[in-house]
Design a protein around this motif. Structure first.
Motif, PDB file in Angstrom:
ATOM      1  N   ALA A  97      25.018 -61.829 -28.222  1.00  0.00           N
ATOM      2  CA  ALA A  97      24.373 -60.980 -29.216  1.00  0.00           C
ATOM      3  C   ALA A  97      24.345 -59.532 -28.747  1.00  0.00           C
ATOM      4  N   GLU A  98      24.241 -58.624 -29.697  1.00  0.00           N
ATOM      5  CA  GLU A  98      24.152 -57.211 -29.376  1.00  0.00           C
ATOM      6  C   GLU A  98      22.718 -56.881 -28.943  1.00  0.00           C
ATOM      7  N   PRO A  99      22.542 -56.205 -27.818  1.00  0.00           N
ATOM      8  CA  PRO A  99      21.186 -55.919 -27.343  1.00  0.00           C
ATOM      9  C   PRO A  99      20.526 -54.751 -28.039  1.00  0.00           C
ATOM     10  N   GLY A 100      21.310 -53.893 -28.705  1.00  0.00           N
ATOM     11  CA  GLY A 100      20.728 -52.717 -29.348  1.00  0.00           C
ATOM     12  C   GLY A 100      20.402 -51.654 -28.321  1.00  0.00           C
ATOM     13  N   GLY A 101      19.505 -50.730 -28.684  1.00  0.00           N
ATOM     14  CA  GLY A 101      19.161 -49.653 -27.780  1.00  0.00           C
ATOM     15  C   GLY A 101      20.130 -48.497 -27.878  1.00  0.00           C
ATOM     16  N   PHE A 102      19.934 -47.509 -27.006  1.00  0.00           N
ATOM     17  CA  PHE A 102      20.740 -46.291 -27.049  1.00  0.00           C
ATOM     18  C   PHE A 102      22.220 -46.576 -26.818  1.00  0.00           C
ATOM     19  N   THR A 103      22.512 -47.472 -25.906  1.00  0.00           N
ATOM     20  CA  THR A 103      23.895 -47.833 -25.606  1.00  0.00           C
ATOM     21  C   THR A 103      24.016 -49.346 -25.550  1.00  0.00           C
ATOM     22  N   ASP A 104      24.972 -49.874 -26.311  1.00  0.00           N
ATOM     23  CA  ASP A 104      25.231 -51.303 -26.309  1.00  0.00           C
ATOM     24  C   ASP A 104      26.289 -51.598 -25.253  1.00  0.00           C
ATOM     25  N   THR A 105      25.892 -52.269 -24.198  1.00  0.00           N
ATOM     26  CA  THR A 105      26.829 -52.586 -23.116  1.00  0.00           C
ATOM     27  C   THR A 105      27.334 -54.021 -23.185  1.00  0.00           C
ATOM     28  N   SER A 106      26.950 -54.754 -24.225  1.00  0.00           N
ATOM     29  CA  SER A 106      27.388 -56.144 -24.322  1.00  0.00           C
ATOM     30  C   SER A 106      28.855 -56.215 -24.729  1.00  0.00           C
ATOM     31  N   GLU A 107      29.479 -57.325 -24.393  1.00  0.00           N
ATOM     32  CA  GLU A 107      30.868 -57.586 -24.779  1.00  0.00           C
ATOM     33  C   GLU A 107      30.931 -58.946 -25.449  1.00  0.00           C
ATOM     34  N   GLN A 108      31.777 -59.061 -26.473  1.00  0.00           N
ATOM     35  CA  GLN A 108      31.926 -60.313 -27.204  1.00  0.00           C
ATOM     36  C   GLN A 108      33.362 -60.808 -27.082  1.00  0.00           C
ATOM     37  N   HIS A 109      33.502 -62.093 -26.840  1.00  0.00           N
ATOM     38  CA  HIS A 109      34.832 -62.704 -26.704  1.00  0.00           C
ATOM     39  C   HIS A 109      35.052 -63.729 -27.805  1.00  0.00           C
ATOM     40  N   HIS A 110      36.120 -63.563 -28.545  1.00  0.00           N
ATOM     41  CA  HIS A 110      36.468 -64.527 -29.595  1.00  0.00           C
ATOM     42  C   HIS A 110      37.339 -65.622 -28.993  1.00  0.00           C
ATOM     43  N   PRO A 111      37.073 -66.887 -29.304  1.00  0.00           N
ATOM     44  CA  PRO A 111      37.845 -67.979 -28.684  1.00  0.00           C
ATOM     45  C   PRO A 111      39.335 -67.956 -28.997  1.00  0.00           C
ATOM     46  N   ALA A 112      39.736 -67.260 -30.062  1.00  0.00           N
ATOM     47  CA  ALA A 112      41.157 -67.181 -30.392  1.00  0.00           C
ATOM     48  C   ALA A 112      41.883 -66.103 -29.603  1.00  0.00           C
ATOM     49  N   CYS A 113      41.143 -65.328 -28.826  1.00  0.00           N
ATOM     50  CA  CYS A 113      41.734 -64.240 -28.039  1.00  0.00           C
ATOM     51  C   CYS A 113      41.908 -64.657 -26.578  1.00  0.00           C
ATOM     52  N   ALA A 114      42.750 -63.934 -25.879  1.00  0.00           N
ATOM     53  CA  ALA A 114      42.929 -64.185 -24.451  1.00  0.00           C
ATOM     54  C   ALA A 114      41.623 -63.918 -23.704  1.00  0.00           C
ATOM     55  N   GLU A 115      41.493 -64.482 -22.529  1.00  0.00           N
ATOM     56  CA  GLU A 115      40.246 -64.383 -21.779  1.00  0.00           C
ATOM     57  C   GLU A 115      39.853 -62.951 -21.461  1.00  0.00           C
ATOM     58  N   ASP A 116      40.839 -62.079 -21.262  1.00  0.00           N
ATOM     59  CA  ASP A 116      40.528 -60.695 -20.896  1.00  0.00           C
ATOM     60  C   ASP A 116      40.399 -59.781 -22.100  1.00  0.00           C
ATOM     61  N   GLU A 117      40.412 -60.321 -23.300  1.00  0.00           N
ATOM     62  CA  GLU A 117      40.295 -59.523 -24.520  1.00  0.00           C
ATOM     63  C   GLU A 117      38.873 -59.648 -25.069  1.00  0.00           C
ATOM     64  N   VAL A 118      38.162 -58.526 -25.130  1.00  0.00           N
ATOM     65  CA  VAL A 118      36.764 -58.524 -25.554  1.00  0.00           C
ATOM     66  C   VAL A 118      36.494 -57.353 -26.486  1.00  0.00           C
ATOM     67  N   PHE A 119      35.468 -57.519 -27.314  1.00  0.00           N
ATOM     68  CA  PHE A 119      35.017 -56.434 -28.185  1.00  0.00           C
ATOM     69  C   PHE A 119      34.004 -55.589 -27.422  1.00  0.00           C
TER      70      PHE A 119
END
Length: 319
Positions: A97-119
């Protein structure tokens, strides 16, 4: 300013190929071309790998999550077309989930993408992306944000349709055409002798200061907007003003217009509704802050035009 286009999101020479946007057969051919690629965005975040935008083939399985019309961004130097798809309908699993706040440092990985590919949040990538990737990402994010909030005609209220490969909307009822919105914002490096004027907005991280900024009003020149905004926010009066550089800022849809103004007064009287505080900062203090050694002053984030203007002022590169 000779170094103007070195700013993040600055011109990378992208061929936007606007002449193709309304050519339906040409768009269809590009969508079928094996060399065509697309960027994937999820709720404004860019899909990256090793600090580079992922250029996906149009048959990539993750695009099954896409909603809406893909946007045509232009052509690469090779002539290959580049599009953008919005995957915002995808719901990530637990722990993403997105943590919100001034800067969002979270990363999301879709299972259809390669392991090193993140949003990744685009603001976290300001100094990491290559100029071309940054321009493409800023363009895509700005367009998707506009479509998300302009689905209905501003003239009659009826639903509108996407046309021109994502660069226009046309009302189904009255036929009115609507185009992507960009809001002009002046951001000011205000100097007086050896010092510059910096302020901080409510809710910013502790100690963070930046250049003052504000929206340009109808019927107003850039110079007048600089003088008005500085006086409204800080009480400081500004004389001569000149343009320096600009930066697209797709959060959600601004064009930051960097200007240099010479202050004619130094007494500060802030508007507490507009800003939390303002102060004069000497070159020596700013150098210490840029080095990360100032106990109570942190300059604007790297990659922002404010950081760009301040750094060039310190280096005497405003010519």
């Amino acid at each position: 300013m000779r170094h103007a286009e070195e700013v993040t999101f600055g011109g990378s020479g992208l061929d936007r190929a606007a002449e193709l946007r309304g050519d339906i057969p040409a768009m269809a051919a590009l969508m079928q071309a094996p060399e065509t690629r697309t960027l994937a965005l999820w709720r404004g975040k860019l899909l990256i790998s090793d600090d580079a935008a992922c250029r996906l083939p149009l048959d990539h399985p993750v695009l099954a999550e896409a909603r809406g019309t893909p946007l045509f961004l232009g052509r690469e130097e090779s002539g290959a077309a580049i599009f953008a798809h919005d995957l915002s309908g995808w719901e990530p699993g637990d722990g993403q989930a997105e943590p919100g706040g001034f800067t969002d440092t979270s990363e999301q990985h879709h299972p259809a993408c390669a392991e090193d590919e993140v949003f990744v949040e685009l603001r976290a990538l300001l100094t990491r992306l290559a100029p071309r990737d940054a321009e493409l990402a800023a363009t895509a994010r700005g367009l998707f944000s506009w479509h998300a909030t302009h689905g209905f005609c501003a003239r009659c209220g009826a639903e509108s349709d996407v046309t021109q490969a994502g660069w226009q909307r046309v009302c189904r009822s009255c036929g009115a055409s609507h185009f992507p919105r960009t809001d002009p914002v002046v951001i000011m490096l205000i100097t007086r002798g050896n010092s510059c004027l910096l302020g901080r907005s409510h809710g910013w991280p502790e100690g963070m200061y930046s250049c003052l900024a504000g929206f340009v009003e109808p019927g107003e020149t850039l110079e007048a907007a600089v003088r008005r905004e500085v006086h409204e926010e800080s009480g400081v009066r500004v004389g001569p003003v000149r343009y320096l550089a600009s930066q697209p800022w797709p959060f959600p849809a601004s064009l930051m217009i960097g200007c240099h103004g010479l202050a004619e007064s130094d007494e500060i009287e802030i508007d507490p509704v507009e800003i939390e505080t303002a102060r004069w900062v000497s070159r020596e203090e700013l150098v210490t802050a840029f080095a990360g050694e100032h106990p109570g002053l942190h300059p604007a984030r790297r990659g922002s035009i404010a950081h760009f203007l301040l750094r060039n002022w310190l280096a005497d590169r405003l010519d």
